[in-house]
Design a protein around this motif. Structure first.
Motif, PDB file in Angstrom:
ATOM      1  N   HIS A  38      28.471 -53.639 -26.702  1.00  0.00           N
ATOM      2  CA  HIS A  38      27.754 -53.882 -25.448  1.00  0.00           C
ATOM      3  C   HIS A  38      26.796 -52.738 -25.118  1.00  0.00           C
ATOM      4  O   HIS A  38      25.644 -52.960 -24.743  1.00  0.00           O
ATOM      5  N   GLU A  39      27.266 -51.510 -25.271  1.00  0.00           N
ATOM      6  CA  GLU A  39      26.456 -50.354 -24.867  1.00  0.00           C
ATOM      7  C   GLU A  39      25.195 -50.230 -25.718  1.00  0.00           C
ATOM      8  O   GLU A  39      24.095 -49.987 -25.195  1.00  0.00           O
ATOM      9  N   PHE A  40      25.319 -50.407 -27.031  1.00  0.00           N
ATOM     10  CA  PHE A  40      24.152 -50.259 -27.908  1.00  0.00           C
ATOM     11  C   PHE A  40      23.128 -51.362 -27.659  1.00  0.00           C
ATOM     12  O   PHE A  40      21.926 -51.099 -27.563  1.00  0.00           O
ATOM     13  N   LEU A  41      23.584 -52.596 -27.534  1.00  0.00           N
ATOM     14  CA  LEU A  41      22.637 -53.699 -27.314  1.00  0.00           C
ATOM     15  C   LEU A  41      21.997 -53.618 -25.931  1.00  0.00           C
ATOM     16  O   LEU A  41      20.835 -53.981 -25.759  1.00  0.00           O
ATOM     17  N   THR A  42      22.741 -53.140 -24.942  1.00  0.00           N
ATOM     18  CA  THR A  42      22.153 -52.963 -23.608  1.00  0.00           C
ATOM     19  C   THR A  42      21.053 -51.911 -23.649  1.00  0.00           C
ATOM     20  O   THR A  42      20.003 -52.059 -23.016  1.00  0.00           O
ATOM     21  N   TRP A  43      21.274 -50.846 -24.423  1.00  0.00           N
ATOM     22  CA  TRP A  43      20.245 -49.807 -24.553  1.00  0.00           C
ATOM     23  C   TRP A  43      19.023 -50.362 -25.280  1.00  0.00           C
ATOM     24  O   TRP A  43      17.876 -50.087 -24.892  1.00  0.00           O
ATOM     25  N   LEU A  44      19.234 -51.159 -26.328  1.00  0.00           N
ATOM     26  CA  LEU A  44      18.104 -51.701 -27.092  1.00  0.00           C
ATOM     27  C   LEU A  44      17.240 -52.643 -26.259  1.00  0.00           C
ATOM     28  O   LEU A  44      16.026 -52.715 -26.448  1.00  0.00           O
ATOM     29  N   THR A  45      17.881 -53.388 -25.364  1.00  0.00           N
ATOM     30  CA  THR A  45      17.163 -54.428 -24.625  1.00  0.00           C
ATOM     31  C   THR A  45      16.638 -53.954 -23.269  1.00  0.00           C
ATOM     32  O   THR A  45      16.198 -54.776 -22.465  1.00  0.00           O
ATOM     33  N   ALA A  46      16.670 -52.659 -23.034  1.00  0.00           N
ATOM     34  CA  ALA A  46      16.097 -52.147 -21.774  1.00  0.00           C
ATOM     35  C   ALA A  46      14.618 -52.485 -21.714  1.00  0.00           C
ATOM     36  O   ALA A  46      13.919 -52.473 -22.720  1.00  0.00           O
TER      37      ALA A  46
ATOM     38  N   ARG B  31       7.008 -50.518 -30.176  1.00  0.00           N
ATOM     39  CA  ARG B  31       7.474 -51.713 -29.474  1.00  0.00           C
ATOM     40  C   ARG B  31       7.393 -52.947 -30.347  1.00  0.00           C
ATOM     41  O   ARG B  31       7.528 -54.059 -29.859  1.00  0.00           O
ATOM     42  N   ARG B  32       7.175 -52.761 -31.624  1.00  0.00           N
ATOM     43  CA  ARG B  32       7.141 -53.883 -32.573  1.00  0.00           C
ATOM     44  C   ARG B  32       8.159 -53.615 -33.673  1.00  0.00           C
ATOM     45  O   ARG B  32       7.854 -53.618 -34.843  1.00  0.00           O
ATOM     46  N   VAL B  33       9.399 -53.347 -33.262  1.00  0.00           N
ATOM     47  CA  VAL B  33      10.436 -52.903 -34.188  1.00  0.00           C
ATOM     48  C   VAL B  33      11.645 -53.827 -34.069  1.00  0.00           C
ATOM     49  O   VAL B  33      12.061 -54.190 -32.974  1.00  0.00           O
TER      50      VAL B  33
ATOM     51  N   SER C 259      12.075 -50.927 -20.763  1.00  0.00           N
ATOM     52  CA  SER C 259      11.136 -49.874 -21.169  1.00  0.00           C
ATOM     53  C   SER C 259      10.964 -49.808 -22.686  1.00  0.00           C
ATOM     54  O   SER C 259      10.005 -49.203 -23.173  1.00  0.00           O
ATOM     55  N   ARG C 260      11.856 -50.448 -23.433  1.00  0.00           N
ATOM     56  CA  ARG C 260      11.779 -50.353 -24.897  1.00  0.00           C
ATOM     57  C   ARG C 260      11.221 -51.624 -25.536  1.00  0.00           C
ATOM     58  O   ARG C 260      10.435 -51.566 -26.446  1.00  0.00           O
ATOM     59  N   ARG C 261      11.671 -52.758 -25.127  1.00  0.00           N
ATOM     60  CA  ARG C 261      11.199 -54.029 -25.684  1.00  0.00           C
ATOM     61  C   ARG C 261      11.422 -54.107 -27.200  1.00  0.00           C
ATOM     62  O   ARG C 261      10.552 -54.555 -27.943  1.00  0.00           O
TER      63      ARG C 261
ATOM     64  N   ALA D 201      20.695 -42.136 -33.557  1.00  0.00           N
ATOM     65  CA  ALA D 201      20.008 -42.422 -34.821  1.00  0.00           C
ATOM     66  C   ALA D 201      18.770 -43.278 -34.594  1.00  0.00           C
ATOM     67  O   ALA D 201      17.735 -43.084 -35.240  1.00  0.00           O
ATOM     68  N   THR D 202      18.852 -44.224 -33.666  1.00  0.00           N
ATOM     69  CA  THR D 202      17.696 -45.073 -33.370  1.00  0.00           C
ATOM     70  C   THR D 202      16.574 -44.273 -32.735  1.00  0.00           C
ATOM     71  O   THR D 202      15.390 -44.479 -33.050  1.00  0.00           O
ATOM     72  N   ARG D 203      16.906 -43.364 -31.835  1.00  0.00           N
ATOM     73  CA  ARG D 203      15.882 -42.511 -31.230  1.00  0.00           C
ATOM     74  C   ARG D 203      15.138 -41.705 -32.297  1.00  0.00           C
ATOM     75  O   ARG D 203      13.904 -41.594 -32.283  1.00  0.00           O
ATOM     76  N   LEU D 204      15.888 -41.136 -33.237  1.00  0.00           N
ATOM     77  CA  LEU D 204      15.264 -40.344 -34.289  1.00  0.00           C
ATOM     78  C   LEU D 204      14.362 -41.206 -35.174  1.00  0.00           C
ATOM     79  O   LEU D 204      13.290 -40.766 -35.605  1.00  0.00           O
ATOM     80  N   ALA D 205      14.816 -42.432 -35.461  1.00  0.00           N
ATOM     81  CA  ALA D 205      14.005 -43.325 -36.297  1.00  0.00           C
ATOM     82  C   ALA D 205      12.720 -43.730 -35.589  1.00  0.00           C
ATOM     83  O   ALA D 205      11.637 -43.746 -36.197  1.00  0.00           O
ATOM     84  N   LEU D 206      12.817 -44.056 -34.312  1.00  0.00           N
ATOM     85  CA  LEU D 206      11.630 -44.469 -33.562  1.00  0.00           C
ATOM     86  C   LEU D 206      10.635 -43.323 -33.409  1.00  0.00           C
ATOM     87  O   LEU D 206       9.423 -43.543 -33.376  1.00  0.00           O
TER      88      LEU D 206
END
Length: 210
Positions: free
Chosen positions: A45-53, A32-34, A55-57, A18-23
């Motif tokens: 853990h998995e979702f927050l680890t993906w958000l904080t990669a 990168r200002r989201v 490459s995404r910031r 869902a986050t990929r589609l929104a972005l």
């Protein structure tokens, strides 16, 4: 995005999709200002680890389930550590307080820079208290990484004007608000006109109905 009826609330793969589609709907310069927000179903853990990669910031503010460790930390928060909560307009929210319990938790398995904020508030009038409510207050908590943004906003914001001292909220204390005094009643002459002369219902006249 439709999901199967048996989909779990803490399914990180669905949150990521869902986050990929929104972005993808945002201009590239703004991706990168989201600030990503989610309820406690997104506090995994998995979702927050993906958000904080790197490459995404992205920044995040997601709800967290109150675990036994968090519940214990809440019970040890000093009274002076609670700060009045503010609403979206920056106004103090009556009957709500927040405290930062990041240093009271073991967050080694979570992303770096994560903070955990707990909020306590009086339930709205008529709400049923839960077993986990303490001293009549309801507790919720969320995780965020917006430490630097919060510091900048505090430094740039002017000092708030003094607020008037408020007394106890009558509805939150279980009392009904005072009702206005009833208006004095006065007779209204000829409010119901005499319709006896014209009454002809089911063959009965006015005299027959007496």
């Amino acid at each position: 995005m439709l999901r199967p009826g048996n989909a779990g609330s803490n399914t990180a793969a669905d949150h990521i999709a869902a986050t990929r589609l929104a972005l993808a709907q945002l201009p590239a310069a703004l991706r990168r200002r989201v600030l990503i927000r989610a309820d406690s179903g997104g506090g995994t853990h998995e979702f927050l680890t993906w958000l904080t990669a790197r490459s995404r910031r992205l920044h995040y503010s997601v709800g967290m389930t109150i675990t036994e460790e968090i519940r214990h930390a809440i019970g040890t928060i000093p009274a002076q550590a609670w700060t009045p909560a503010c609403d979206g307009d920056g106004e103090i929210r009556d009957g709500a307080w927040v405290a930062d319990i990041t240093g009271m938790l073991d967050l080694a398995s979570w992303p770096k820079g994560m903070r955990v904020i707990v909020r306590k508030e009086r339930p709205h009038p008529g709400a049923q208290l839960r077993f986990t409510d303490i001293d009549g207050h309801r507790f919720t908590c969320f995780a965020t990484d917006t430490r630097r943004a919060a510091r900048r906003s505090r430094a740039a914001a002017p000092a708030p004007a003094p607020r008037p001292v408020r007394g106890p909220h009558p509805q939150r204390q279980g009392h009904r608000p005072a009702e206005p005094a009833p208006a004095r009643l006065r007779a209204e002459p000829n409010l119901v006109p005499d319709r006896g002369a014209g009454l002809r219902t089911a063959g009965l006249d006015a005299d027959a109905r007496r």
